[in-house]
Design a protein around this motif. Structure first.
Motif, PDB file in Angstrom:
ATOM      1  N   GLN A   1       0.830  -1.199   0.000  1.00 26.27           N
ATOM      2  CA  GLN A   1       0.000   0.000   0.000  1.00 26.27           C
ATOM      3  C   GLN A   1       0.876   1.265   0.000  1.00 26.27           C
ATOM      4  O   GLN A   1       0.574   2.250  -0.687  1.00 26.27           O
ATOM      5  N   GLN A   2       1.966   1.204   0.745  1.00 21.91           N
ATOM      6  CA  GLN A   2       2.900   2.329   0.772  1.00 21.91           C
ATOM      7  C   GLN A   2       3.540   2.538  -0.599  1.00 21.91           C
ATOM      8  O   GLN A   2       3.676   3.669  -1.074  1.00 21.91           O
ATOM      9  N   ILE A   3       3.929   1.443  -1.243  1.00 22.63           N
ATOM     10  CA  ILE A   3       4.538   1.526  -2.571  1.00 22.63           C
ATOM     11  C   ILE A   3       3.563   2.121  -3.578  1.00 22.63           C
ATOM     12  O   ILE A   3       3.948   2.918  -4.448  1.00 22.63           O
ATOM     13  N   GLN A   4       2.312   1.760  -3.492  1.00 30.22           N
ATOM     14  CA  GLN A   4       1.304   2.322  -4.396  1.00 30.22           C
ATOM     15  C   GLN A   4       1.236   3.837  -4.250  1.00 30.22           C
ATOM     16  O   GLN A   4       1.123   4.564  -5.249  1.00 30.22           O
ATOM     17  N   LYS A   5       1.315   4.336  -3.018  1.00 22.31           N
ATOM     18  CA  LYS A   5       1.307   5.778  -2.785  1.00 22.31           C
ATOM     19  C   LYS A   5       2.551   6.424  -3.394  1.00 22.31           C
ATOM     20  O   LYS A   5       2.473   7.482  -4.034  1.00 22.31           O
ATOM     21  N   PHE A   6       3.707   5.786  -3.200  1.00 19.92           N
ATOM     22  CA  PHE A   6       4.954   6.322  -3.748  1.00 19.92           C
ATOM     23  C   PHE A   6       4.895   6.404  -5.276  1.00 19.92           C
ATOM     24  O   PHE A   6       5.329   7.395  -5.874  1.00 19.92           O
ATOM     25  N   THR A   7       4.400   5.352  -5.912  1.00 18.52           N
ATOM     26  CA  THR A   7       4.367   5.334  -7.378  1.00 18.52           C
ATOM     27  C   THR A   7       3.392   6.377  -7.918  1.00 18.52           C
ATOM     28  O   THR A   7       3.636   6.975  -8.972  1.00 18.52           O
ATOM     29  N   ASN A   8       2.316   6.610  -7.207  1.00 20.14           N
ATOM     30  CA  ASN A   8       1.359   7.636  -7.636  1.00 20.14           C
ATOM     31  C   ASN A   8       1.979   9.025  -7.575  1.00 20.14           C
ATOM     32  O   ASN A   8       1.683   9.893  -8.402  1.00 20.14           O
ATOM     33  N   MET A   9       2.856   9.257  -6.611  1.00 15.76           N
ATOM     34  CA  MET A   9       3.486  10.567  -6.444  1.00 15.76           C
ATOM     35  C   MET A   9       4.647  10.787  -7.408  1.00 15.76           C
ATOM     36  O   MET A   9       4.982  11.931  -7.733  1.00 15.76           O
ATOM     37  N   THR A  10       5.269   9.714  -7.859  1.00 18.47           N
ATOM     38  CA  THR A  10       6.538   9.832  -8.577  1.00 18.47           C
ATOM     39  C   THR A  10       6.478   9.471 -10.056  1.00 18.47           C
ATOM     40  O   THR A  10       7.506   9.489 -10.731  1.00 18.47           O
ATOM     41  N   ASN A  11       5.313   9.122 -10.552  1.00 21.18           N
ATOM     42  CA  ASN A  11       5.175   8.761 -11.964  1.00 21.18           C
ATOM     43  C   ASN A  11       5.917   7.470 -12.307  1.00 21.18           C
ATOM     44  O   ASN A  11       6.303   7.249 -13.461  1.00 21.18           O
ATOM     45  N   VAL A  12       6.126   6.611 -11.321  1.00 20.37           N
ATOM     46  CA  VAL A  12       6.799   5.331 -11.540  1.00 20.37           C
ATOM     47  C   VAL A  12       5.762   4.272 -11.900  1.00 20.37           C
ATOM     48  O   VAL A  12       4.714   4.165 -11.258  1.00 20.37           O
TER      49      VAL A  12
END
Length: 298
Positions: A219-230
């Protein structure tokens, strides 16, 4: 769980050729608490220091007046007996030339010769949009001959919607004196490899170290990818969709397998240096380094 052990055994056999042939570095973030003795920050640094990292980086954020104090204070609390090459982050946003150069001079006078130079995220209330990491590099070089690492974005910086311009921005940073680039985390190895090839085509001849973020909390990774365009590959989403939220150990096992597979692919493409974003958690990175056969400091 037996099938996971089988996969790990097969990967370990493939990685046996890597022994003493891989260099690693680790990123940590400074705690805001003064209780360093009981912090994950120092504990993780000490645990991972046994793998002889080329350097460890200590992050900061866009609020120079407060967080750089945390960064500098955190560095002071890292035991000198660990003999680590420390690279603090310095950012350009929300600062001025004097503050940056005073900070850099303080680091240099205290034996810190390595810097991660970043523009930083533009805040909504900041009207100074024409800020570039290349200018920060020039400021740092006026203070001393720092060894400088900069950021690179295999899947394009979130605020830059043109991949060619993004690569030219990286080239400008190299031309201003950066010694290497460290990438944003990614999960699609092909994206990194295509990015590396395009960098070479425009004349970037410095090392582009892949930044790898182990998945411990999906869930944390999903938030990171949403913020970083990854890009988060569908197969990874499908894999973690089968795990219950409280099955932390299984989640970490899957995260370890993904990291090992990425390192395996990158190694075959000639990569020998890897930068791991630890989030101040040592266990999965420690296990990964053991599987990679890195020698442990006695």
């Amino acid at each position: 769980m037996n099938f996971l052990c089988d996969i790990l055994g097969n990967i370990k056999e493939n990685l046996s050729m890597f022994r003493n042939d891989i260099n690693v570095s680790f990123e940590f973030f400074p705690p805001k608490s003064v209780d360093y003795v009981n912090s994950n920050f120092l504990n993780s640094i000490e645990k991972l220091s046994v793998f002889h990292p080329k350097f460890i980086s200590i992050t900061c954020t866009a609020n120079l007046d407060s967080i750089h104090d945390y960064t500098a204070q955190a560095i002071k609390n890292i035991p000198t007996r660990l003999n680590l090459n420390i690279a603090p982050h310095i950012i350009y946003v929300n600062s001025n030339k004097k503050k940056i150069q005073d900070l850099a001079r303080m680091y240099w006078n205290n034996g810190i010769k390595n810097i991660i130079a970043l523009r930083g995220d533009i805040q909504k209330n900041n009207t100074s949009t024409q800020l570039y990491a290349s200018e920060l590099i020039l400021l740092l070089k006026q203070v001393a001959d720092f060894d400088i690492s900069v950021a690179a974005y295999p899947e394009v910086h979130p605020t830059c919607h043109n991949s060619y311009i993004d690569i030219i921005n990286l080239k400008n940073k190299i031309n201003c004196g950066a010694n290497r680039a460290i990438t944003q985390f990614f999960f699609n190895v092909d994206h990194y490899l295509r990015f590396r090839d395009r960098c070479f085509c425009v004349g970037i001849d410095k090392e582009i170290i892949p930044g790898i973020l182990p998945i411990t909390n999906f869930q944390q990774i999903q938030k990171f990818t949403n913020m970083t365009n990854v890009n988060l590959p569908k197969w990874i989403c499908n894999l973690f969709s089968k795990i219950e939220c409280d099955e932390v150990n299984i989640s970490k096992m899957f995260g370890l397998l993904i990291c090992l597979d990425m390192v395996n692919q990158l190694y075959k493409e000639g990569i020998r240096d890897f930068h791991f974003y630890t989030l101040n958690q040592f266990d999965i990175v420690y296990t990964l380094c053991c599987y990679l056969g890195l020698s442990v400091q006695k």
